[in-house]
Design a protein around this motif. Structure first.
Motif, PDB file in Angstrom:
ATOM      1  N   THR A  23       0.824  -1.206   0.000  1.00 55.86           N
ATOM      2  CA  THR A  23       0.000   0.000   0.000  1.00 55.86           C
ATOM      3  C   THR A  23       0.862   1.262   0.000  1.00 55.86           C
ATOM      4  OG1 THR A  23      -0.152  -0.421   2.344  1.00 55.86           O
ATOM      5  CG2 THR A  23      -2.153  -0.739   1.047  1.00 55.86           C
ATOM      6  N   ARG A 210      -9.443  -0.355   2.710  1.00 54.39           N
ATOM      7  CA  ARG A 210      -8.319  -0.221   1.790  1.00 54.39           C
ATOM      8  C   ARG A 210      -8.807  -0.164   0.352  1.00 54.39           C
ATOM      9  NH1 ARG A 210      -3.570   0.048   4.085  1.00 54.39           N
ATOM     10  NH2 ARG A 210      -3.372  -0.891   6.149  1.00 54.39           N
ATOM     11  N   THR A 211      -8.065   0.510  -0.508  1.00 54.20           N
ATOM     12  CA  THR A 211      -8.450   0.621  -1.906  1.00 54.20           C
ATOM     13  C   THR A 211      -8.397  -0.765  -2.558  1.00 54.20           C
ATOM     14  OG1 THR A 211      -6.180   1.139  -2.459  1.00 54.20           O
ATOM     15  CG2 THR A 211      -7.639   2.992  -2.079  1.00 54.20           C
ATOM     16  N   TYR A 214      -4.950  -1.638  -3.751  1.00 55.17           N
ATOM     17  CA  TYR A 214      -3.909  -1.041  -2.902  1.00 55.17           C
ATOM     18  C   TYR A 214      -3.296   0.222  -3.484  1.00 55.17           C
ATOM     19  CZ  TYR A 214      -4.084  -5.541  -0.510  1.00 55.17           C
ATOM     20  OH  TYR A 214      -4.491  -6.653   0.165  1.00 55.17           O
ATOM     21  N   ARG A 215      -3.953   0.819  -4.481  1.00 57.35           N
ATOM     22  CA  ARG A 215      -3.395   2.044  -5.014  1.00 57.35           C
ATOM     23  C   ARG A 215      -3.612   3.179  -4.016  1.00 57.35           C
ATOM     24  NH1 ARG A 215      -7.043   3.338 -10.203  1.00 57.35           N
ATOM     25  NH2 ARG A 215      -6.354   1.240 -10.724  1.00 57.35           N
ATOM     26  N   THR A 216      -2.848   4.263  -4.213  1.00 62.00           N
ATOM     27  CA  THR A 216      -2.945   5.399  -3.302  1.00 62.00           C
ATOM     28  C   THR A 216      -4.152   6.250  -3.665  1.00 62.00           C
ATOM     29  OG1 THR A 216      -0.554   5.412  -3.108  1.00 62.00           O
ATOM     30  CG2 THR A 216      -1.693   7.421  -2.455  1.00 62.00           C
ATOM     31  N   ARG A 217      -4.962   6.589  -2.667  1.00 59.48           N
ATOM     32  CA  ARG A 217      -6.057   7.527  -2.862  1.00 59.48           C
ATOM     33  C   ARG A 217      -5.445   8.921  -2.865  1.00 59.48           C
ATOM     34  NH1 ARG A 217     -10.962   8.509  -4.523  1.00 59.48           N
ATOM     35  NH2 ARG A 217     -12.316   7.341  -3.129  1.00 59.48           N
ATOM     36  N   ILE A 412     -10.106   4.328   1.035  1.00 54.88           N
ATOM     37  CA  ILE A 412     -10.948   4.965   0.029  1.00 54.88           C
ATOM     38  C   ILE A 412     -11.722   6.166   0.592  1.00 54.88           C
ATOM     39  CG2 ILE A 412     -11.208   2.863  -1.353  1.00 54.88           C
ATOM     40  CD1 ILE A 412     -13.966   2.486  -0.208  1.00 54.88           C
ATOM     41  N   THR A 414     -13.006   9.638   1.988  1.00 56.23           N
ATOM     42  CA  THR A 414     -12.538  11.002   1.741  1.00 56.23           C
ATOM     43  C   THR A 414     -13.170  11.991   2.714  1.00 56.23           C
ATOM     44  OG1 THR A 414     -14.270  11.165   0.084  1.00 56.23           O
ATOM     45  CG2 THR A 414     -12.069  10.710  -0.729  1.00 56.23           C
ATOM     46  N   VAL A 438     -10.439   5.657  -7.821  1.00 58.23           N
ATOM     47  CA  VAL A 438      -9.854   4.580  -7.026  1.00 58.23           C
ATOM     48  C   VAL A 438     -10.784   3.384  -6.918  1.00 58.23           C
ATOM     49  CG1 VAL A 438      -9.304   4.007  -4.643  1.00 58.23           C
ATOM     50  CG2 VAL A 438      -8.237   5.975  -5.696  1.00 58.23           C
ATOM     51  N   THR A 439     -12.057   3.634  -6.603  1.00 56.52           N
ATOM     52  CA  THR A 439     -12.971   2.517  -6.346  1.00 56.52           C
ATOM     53  C   THR A 439     -13.585   2.008  -7.655  1.00 56.52           C
ATOM     54  OG1 THR A 439     -14.874   3.940  -6.084  1.00 56.52           O
ATOM     55  CG2 THR A 439     -13.598   3.506  -4.120  1.00 56.52           C
TER      56      THR A 439
ATOM     57  N   SER B  42      -9.004  -6.563  -8.030  1.00 62.17           N
ATOM     58  CA  SER B  42      -9.908  -6.042  -7.028  1.00 62.17           C
ATOM     59  C   SER B  42      -9.936  -7.009  -5.864  1.00 62.17           C
ATOM     60  CB  SER B  42     -11.304  -5.884  -7.618  1.00 62.17           C
ATOM     61  OG  SER B  42     -12.236  -5.807  -6.583  1.00 62.17           O
TER      62      SER B  42
END
Lengths: 449, 221
Positions: A23, A210-211, A214-217, A412, A414, A438-439, B42
């Motif tokens: 992450t 978590r996204t 695992y990408r950065t939000r 995720i 905000t 992201v989602t 995902s």
């Protein structure tokens, strides 16, 4: 045959390798917005010129038995469209590659760097040279672009008479300044050395979903720098501390109550070059920790900001930082630790990092107001940077009168960014939001439209 | 640019919903400084695949036992190990899936273990060990586990009361075993019933009002 140059990885950089995870890739992104769509061919030409100048950026990361080391390479970088999630992993132990990438998207030039190679200030020098070279080839008729390759370097105190070759692999500013005990040590003796490991109160930590991959939000808020500065000045607090206090407030509003842990803590990196002149683009910063406990006095943003400022000032003084870093360097240089094999060092560092993280709620980083060489200034708009994150993070930078506050998080949610933005708009400040999708829902929405 | 009226912010990019508050946006779309990058994977989909894949293999394993014949003679070590592995797997899958609600996961656990034991006993030529020992012991222990969990985790009454009720009712089930003389060893069933009754009393005494309130809420017509 000439032997390849190599250098042991410096003090601060080792932690990035140990603390790196799926992450939190320990990659950061700097971007500059131009007044037109970026031309990839010209950007490649500019990159080639800049790359030749910054020998550090030729380095690849290798593993030895006791240390990681940077080694010179013959690799050449290629500009690519921005087609990966922000702050995607760069360092892969199984595949030797350069530790940075240059990308473009619409009117943005983007530089992403693995944090073990360089810090924000070092990266900003590279980006400045890159953008300058790009503008130079984009507007060849414009006569007055001087040789700006040193523009950012000279802006550093005491750097004017340093050789440009200092942007070399070999300069470890930590070793240069902190290996020998200083004569100022007696003076600094009464300065309390802070360590977040010794924290006793339980610190509030943000949790979330978590996204999906695992990408950065990442979410950017852009506002007028003057408007926000006026807001901070009206409260008599520095911009960084004002925004940190506002960040705390946003976290407080977006959480469903703190429970037993009412203390919020932030870690703030301090650029050491301002106190210890250095033209090395390698990592040269230290972090300072500040905290505020809610429910024990005035909790409004101005009071919290002032209180944070009171904690920050003494800790960010050259004496306190010097003392802290001499101690860290001494530990690092201790014969006992030097003979510990690298994988074990990684485990130890990971453990220390984990313990350190437990004492932190957020991270705040401010690169301040960026000054570019005069000839290119008019072609460059907002500049922004953000870092992959293990906890909610805020990165601030301003250029061309625009303040960009970038939020990153492994989650995720905000909500804290919403509270932050709404506070600013409630004060009558116009805010523009830019976010990376992201989602699954957000990405599906993009496909529909 | 798109605009969110709730946050009073301008939004770069074609966002139908505000990225901050998820409310619908208005206005015309502008280009986004961030490209939309498809997910490389995902986690939700991977978990779903793992869950349904596991469930298929587990149920398949149980079903195939019927065709392999029953009785102690047919029941070799391989089948024992096989059933043991899939039961463990099923328990692990349920524990992960229901991890957010401890009371609920206990009910699932009791049901799974109880039914598997019955089936196993049946496959093995019906020796009665499931009714004699396994089911009463599992039910009785789960009630104790529930009381301890509720006490140590400070869960809100509303969040556990229904599933606690079901667990206790399951604990009363061995009364049937005793009444119809389905069991040869009566002690485990008797203890299980006793524990259930005590748990009922404890809950009535200490949480009676909340229980009635919850029941009234849930049974409201």
């Amino acid at each position: 045959m000439t032997r390849r140059k190599w250098v042991r990885l410096d003090n601060a950089s080792n932690i990035f390798l140990a603390a790196r995870s799926e992450t939190d890739t320990k990659v950061f992104r700097l971007s500059a917005e131009l007044d037109h769509h970026v031309d990839p061919q010209l950007l490649q030409v500019a990159l080639d010129i800049t790359y030749d100048r910054f020998t550090l950026y030729h380095a690849v990361l290798r593993r030895a038995i006791f240390w990681y080391y940077l080694q010179d390479s013959d690799l050449r970088p290629t500009v690519t469209p921005d087609n990966q999630p922000t702050c995607a992993p760069i360092y892969d132990a199984d595949r030797t590659g350069l530790l940075f990438r240059v990308m473009y998207h619409q009117n943005r030039i983007i530089l992403e760097i693995f944090h073990a190679l360089s810090d924000g200030t070092g990266a900003l020098w590279f980006l400045t040279d890159l953008v300058t070279e790009y503008i130079r080839s984009r507007y060849p008729q414009q006569p007055d672009i001087e040789d700006t390759s040193t523009a950012q370097l000279i802006a550093q105190p005491g750097a004017a008479d340093e050789n440009i070759a200092a942007r070399d692999l070999a300069v470890d500013s930590f070793a240069q300044y902190f290996r020998r005990p200083s004569t100022t040590d007696e003076r600094a003796a009464e300065v309390e050395v802070e360590s977040s490991l010794t924290t006793t109160t339980k610190v509030f930590q943000v949790t979330g979903t978590r996204t999906p991959d695992y990408r950065t939000r990442a979410v950017e808020l852009t506002a007028s720098a003057n408007d926000v500065l006026t807001l901070a000045k009206a409260e008599g607090v520095s911009m960084t501390m004002y925004l940190t206090a506002l960040f705390f407030e946003a976290i407080r509003r977006s959480s469903d109550g703190f429970g037993r842990s009412r203390t919020l803590a932030a870690t703030i990196p301090v650029n050491l070059r301002q106190f210890f002149p250095s033209v090395s683009p390698r990592n040269f910063f230290a972090t300072v920790r500040v905290e505020h406990t809610y429910g024990e006095g005035p909790d409004d943003i101005a009071s919290v900001g002032r209180q944070l400022e009171q904690q920050f000032r003494p800790k960010a003084s050259p004496e306190a930082l010097g003392k802290k870093l001499r101690r860290l360097t001494r530990v690092e240089r201790s014969p006992l630790l030097r003979v510990v094999p690298r994988p074990l060092k990684d485990v130890i560092l990971r453990g220390l990092n984990w313990a350190n993280n437990r004492g932190l709620t957020v991270s705040v980083s401010n690169l301040g107001r960026v000054t570019l060489p005069e000839a290119i200034e008019s072609h460059v708009g907002a500049m922004a940077f953000h870092v992959s994150a293990v906890r909610p993070q805020m990165c601030v930078m301003s250029h061309a009168g625009l303040l960009t506050i970038s939020f990153t998080s492994p989650f995720i949610e905000t909500d804290h960014i919403k509270e932050f933005a709404r506070y600013l708009t409630d004060q009558g400040i116009a805010v523009t939001v830019a976010a990376a999708r992201v989602t699954e829902f957000e990405l599906a929405e993009e496909l529909e439209s | 640019m798109k605009r969110c009226h709730d946050c009073s912010v301008e939004i770069a990019g074609d966002w139908q919903h505000c990225p901050l508050c998820q409310e619908p946006t208005r206005g015309h779309a502008s280009p986004s400084p961030f490209p939309a990058v498809a997910l490389s994977f995902s986690r939700r989909r991977i978990f779903r695949l793992l869950f349904f894949g596991s469930l298929a293999i587990i149920l398949g394993s149980f079903a195939v036992q019927l065709f392999l014949g029953r009785g102690p003679a047919e029941f070799g070590a391989v089948r024992s190990v096989w059933l043991g592995v899939v039961t463990m797997w099923l328990v692990a899958v349920m524990a992960v899936r229901k991890r957010r609600n401890v009371a609920k996961s206990i009910v699932y656990l009791v049901l799974i273990v109880g039914l598997v034991c019955l089936y196993w006993d049946y496959l093995n030529g019906w020796q009665g060990w499931s009714l004699n020992y396994a089911i009463p012991i599992v039910c009785g222990s789960s009630i104790l586990a529930l009381l301890i969990t509720v006490r140590s985790m400070r869960i809100e009454v509303g969040n556990y009361i229904v599933y606690s009720g079901i667990t206790i009712l399951l604990g009363l089930l061995p009364i049937v075993f005793l009444v119809f003389s389905w069991v040869t060893t009566t002690l485990p069933s008797a203890i299980c019933v006793a524990v259930s009754v005590i748990a009922l009393v404890v809950i009535q005494v200490y949480r009676g009002a909340e229980v009635r309130h919850e029941l009234a809420k849930r049974l409201h017509v």
